[in-house]
Enzyme design. Structure first.
Site, PDB file in Angstrom:
ATOM      1  N   HIS A 209     -16.923  35.914  28.872  1.00 51.55           N
ATOM      2  CA  HIS A 209     -16.589  34.985  27.790  1.00 51.55           C
ATOM      3  C   HIS A 209     -15.731  35.706  26.753  1.00 51.55           C
ATOM      4  O   HIS A 209     -15.604  36.924  26.768  1.00 51.55           O
ATOM      5  CB  HIS A 209     -17.872  34.455  27.136  1.00 51.55           C
TER       6      HIS A 209
ATOM      7  N   LYS B 231     -24.925  21.402  35.496  1.00 53.48           N
ATOM      8  CA  LYS B 231     -25.880  21.418  34.381  1.00 53.48           C
ATOM      9  C   LYS B 231     -26.356  20.011  34.035  1.00 53.48           C
ATOM     10  O   LYS B 231     -27.531  19.812  33.707  1.00 53.48           O
ATOM     11  CB  LYS B 231     -25.245  22.090  33.154  1.00 53.48           C
TER      12      LYS B 231
ATOM     13  N   SER C 171     -25.815  23.822  28.858  1.00 52.32           N
ATOM     14  CA  SER C 171     -24.695  24.442  28.149  1.00 52.32           C
ATOM     15  C   SER C 171     -23.880  23.375  27.428  1.00 52.32           C
ATOM     16  O   SER C 171     -23.785  22.242  27.909  1.00 52.32           O
ATOM     17  CB  SER C 171     -23.814  25.167  29.161  1.00 52.32           C
ATOM     18  N   SER C 172     -23.264  23.749  26.314  1.00 57.46           N
ATOM     19  CA  SER C 172     -22.558  22.740  25.508  1.00 57.46           C
ATOM     20  C   SER C 172     -21.292  22.211  26.192  1.00 57.46           C
ATOM     21  O   SER C 172     -20.699  21.243  25.729  1.00 57.46           O
ATOM     22  CB  SER C 172     -22.215  23.294  24.129  1.00 57.46           C
ATOM     23  N   CYS C 173     -20.888  22.830  27.325  1.00 56.27           N
ATOM     24  CA  CYS C 173     -19.703  22.322  28.031  1.00 56.27           C
ATOM     25  C   CYS C 173     -19.996  21.027  28.777  1.00 56.27           C
ATOM     26  O   CYS C 173     -19.098  20.436  29.370  1.00 56.27           O
ATOM     27  CB  CYS C 173     -19.165  23.359  29.001  1.00 56.27           C
TER      28      CYS C 173
ATOM     29  N   TYR D 202     -19.210  23.442  36.666  1.00 57.37           N
ATOM     30  CA  TYR D 202     -20.402  23.993  35.994  1.00 57.37           C
ATOM     31  C   TYR D 202     -21.106  22.900  35.191  1.00 57.37           C
ATOM     32  O   TYR D 202     -22.333  22.767  35.236  1.00 57.37           O
ATOM     33  CB  TYR D 202     -19.948  25.128  35.077  1.00 57.37           C
TER      34      TYR D 202
HETATM   35  O1  GFB Z   1     -15.469  32.088  26.055  1.00 55.96           O
HETATM   36  P1  GFB Z   1     -14.517  31.406  26.962  1.00 55.96           P
HETATM   37  O2  GFB Z   1     -14.131  32.122  28.200  1.00 55.96           O
HETATM   38  O3  GFB Z   1     -15.083  30.013  27.423  1.00 55.96           O
HETATM   39  O4  GFB Z   1     -13.164  31.087  26.154  1.00 55.96           O
HETATM   40  P2  GFB Z   1     -15.157  28.498  26.913  1.00 55.96           P
HETATM   41  C1  GFB Z   1     -13.165  30.529  24.885  1.00 55.96           C
HETATM   42  C2  GFB Z   1     -11.748  30.501  24.325  1.00 55.96           C
HETATM   43  O5  GFB Z   1     -11.327  31.851  24.049  1.00 55.96           O
HETATM   44  C3  GFB Z   1     -10.672  29.910  25.233  1.00 55.96           C
HETATM   45  C4  GFB Z   1     -10.036  32.073  24.560  1.00 55.96           C
HETATM   46  O6  GFB Z   1      -9.785  29.134  24.463  1.00 55.96           O
HETATM   47  C5  GFB Z   1      -9.964  31.146  25.794  1.00 55.96           C
HETATM   48  O7  GFB Z   1      -8.630  30.900  26.171  1.00 55.96           O
HETATM   49  N1  GFB Z   1      -9.843  33.502  24.835  1.00 55.96           N
HETATM   50  C6  GFB Z   1      -8.997  34.315  24.155  1.00 55.96           C
HETATM   51  C7  GFB Z   1     -10.437  34.242  25.793  1.00 55.96           C
HETATM   52  N2  GFB Z   1      -8.994  35.544  24.682  1.00 55.96           N
HETATM   53  C8  GFB Z   1      -9.903  35.532  25.697  1.00 55.96           C
HETATM   54  C9  GFB Z   1     -10.335  36.538  26.602  1.00 55.96           C
HETATM   55  O8  GFB Z   1      -9.904  37.689  26.610  1.00 55.96           O
HETATM   56  N3  GFB Z   1     -11.310  36.157  27.495  1.00 55.96           N
HETATM   57  C10 GFB Z   1     -11.818  34.892  27.519  1.00 55.96           C
HETATM   58  N4  GFB Z   1     -12.788  34.604  28.409  1.00 55.96           N
HETATM   59  N5  GFB Z   1     -11.382  33.925  26.684  1.00 55.96           N
HETATM   60  C11 GFB Z   1     -16.906  28.478  28.802  1.00 55.96           C
HETATM   61  C12 GFB Z   1     -17.125  27.507  29.927  1.00 55.96           C
HETATM   62  O9  GFB Z   1     -15.914  27.855  28.106  1.00 55.96           O
HETATM   63  O10 GFB Z   1     -17.984  28.644  27.915  1.00 55.96           O
HETATM   64  C13 GFB Z   1     -18.469  27.593  30.491  1.00 55.96           C
HETATM   65  O11 GFB Z   1     -16.089  27.682  30.867  1.00 55.96           O
HETATM   66  C14 GFB Z   1     -19.561  27.692  29.449  1.00 55.96           C
HETATM   67  O12 GFB Z   1     -18.678  26.503  31.315  1.00 55.96           O
HETATM   68  C15 GFB Z   1     -19.256  28.731  28.433  1.00 55.96           C
HETATM   69  O13 GFB Z   1     -19.775  26.444  28.824  1.00 55.96           O
HETATM   70  C16 GFB Z   1     -20.270  28.765  27.303  1.00 55.96           C
HETATM   71  O14 GFB Z   1     -15.923  28.361  25.655  1.00 55.96           O
HETATM   72  O15 GFB Z   1     -13.789  27.872  26.887  1.00 55.96           O
END
Ligand code: GFB
Length: 308
Positions: free
Chosen positions: A180, A141, A108-110, A137
């Site tokens: 996500h 990975k 994963s890109s994280c 995580y």
């Molecule tokens: O997709 P996401 O949960 O994961 O959040 P990451 C991406 C961005 O969207 C963050 C914002 O800046 C969140 O604060 N966001 C806005 C929201 N509204 C929402 C919402 O309703 N739900 C969620 N979930 N986010 C994950 C990693 O990171 O991505 C994992 O934690 C993995 O390890 C995955 O790499 C692909 O992109 O920040």
């Protein structure tokens, strides 16, 4: 991969594994094997040994993982580290023991450092500190990538790793706490439109940027690499384009047709500011993505909320 080869897809019910199964079937592969988590708990070494002894797969796609969005990563920190390490250790080690011809591991890109230069080249791995919200995580990975690399170096295995950007597509998780951003916003805007709600809460500042890839594109890229690529360098898979969370939210709002207001909850974390992948390696290997983001989101929205 020979069309009659036995191929094990670990995680076949998840978004990535199910896309790999669809792509394999489309290409005419017929001997695809999988197990539900009730039949085979991949965190249990003895169960994984019994499975490999019985099935003896030729090829393995390792898409089984504990995954989730920023909140899930940040709160289920122990499970994200422990379960992912156990799953990948068991599957990669038994793939070595049972002489699997080739294995593909989904990372994963994280895994890249939080403040690495953009776009992220494959060799930026382990050059700086990780984003704290998903450090467990990411560490799991990174261990998986290193396991593949070192079984190759020490035992001459053919295990490759790929680095997808943020994914979306069929069989995504729509749970508002653990999903996500893309599925979460589709659901929030859809439900707000249905219920005539005046506002929708969006997390963070809206400033972070993310790159989104349709999972069917990832599956095509993975098959392409399984057929054409061997090496210890993992391969980034993305579109090479990103957008801010604010722009994503506006795009989804338009697709859904929601007319209300967006409220930004800045108590929620932003996560990493940007993680745009450098996709020159995968392009040079003869693959580039097909699905445009807007078209992809429209398709997913229709499949999940309209044509049901
Ligand atoms: O997709 P996401 O949960 O994961 O959040 P990451 C991406 C961005 O969207 C963050 C914002 O800046 C969140 O604060 N966001 C806005 C929201 N509204 C929402 C919402 O309703 N739900 C969620 N979930 N986010 C994950 C990693 O990171 O991505 C994992 O934690 C993995 O390890 C995955 O790499 C692909 O992109 O920040």
């Amino acid at each position: 991969m020979e069309l009659d080869a036995k191929i094990y897809v670990a995680g076949h019910k998840g978004m990535v594994g199910s896309a790999v199964v669809r792509a394999l079937k489309e290409k005419g592969y017929t001997r695809i094997v999988w197990r539900d988590s009730k039949e085979l708990d991949l965190t249990q070494q003895s169960e994984v040994v019994d499975f490999f002894e019985k099935e003896q797969p030729d090829y393995v796609f390792l898409a089984a993982a504990k995954v989730g969005g920023i909140e899930a990563n940040n709160s289920l920190r122990a499970e994200f580290l422990y379960e992912n390490l156990m799953i990948q250790n068991n599957v990669i080690h038994q793939s070595y023991k049972y002489k699997v011809k080739k294995l593909l591991f989904f990372a994963s890109s994280c895994i890249f450092p939080k403040y690495a230069p953009q776009p992220l080249k494959e060799d930026y791995l382990l050059t700086g500190a990780l984003e704290p919200t998903n450090e467990p995580y990411a560490i799991a990975k990174i261990a998986g990538i290193k396991l593949c690399e070192n079984y190759n170096r020490q035992y001459g295995c053919n295990f490759i790793s790929v680095m997808p950007s943020n994914l979306y597509g069929p069989n995504d998780n729509y749970d508002l706490k653990h999903s996500h951003v893309l599925p979460a916003l589709l659901r929030k805007f859809h439900e707000a439109k249905q219920g005539n709600l005046a506002r929708v809460e969006v997390w963070g500042s809206g400033r972070p940027k993310r790159e989104f890839l349709h999972v069917d594109d990832l599956a095509q890229a993975s098959l392409h690499l399984m057929e054409t690529y061997a090496g210890n360098v993992f391969v980034n898979i993305g579109t090479g384009e990103d957008l801010s969370i604010k722009a994503l939210a506006e795009l989804i709002q338009n697709i859904v047709g929601y007319k209300g207001e967006m409220i930004w909850n800045t108590d929620k974390p932003d996560g990493t500011p940007r993680k745009l992948l450098d996709v020159s390696l995968i392009h040079s290997l003869g693959w580039s993505h097909e699905m445009d983001l807007e078209e992809g989101i429209e398709r997913v929205y229709r499949e999940k909320f309209i044509d049901v």
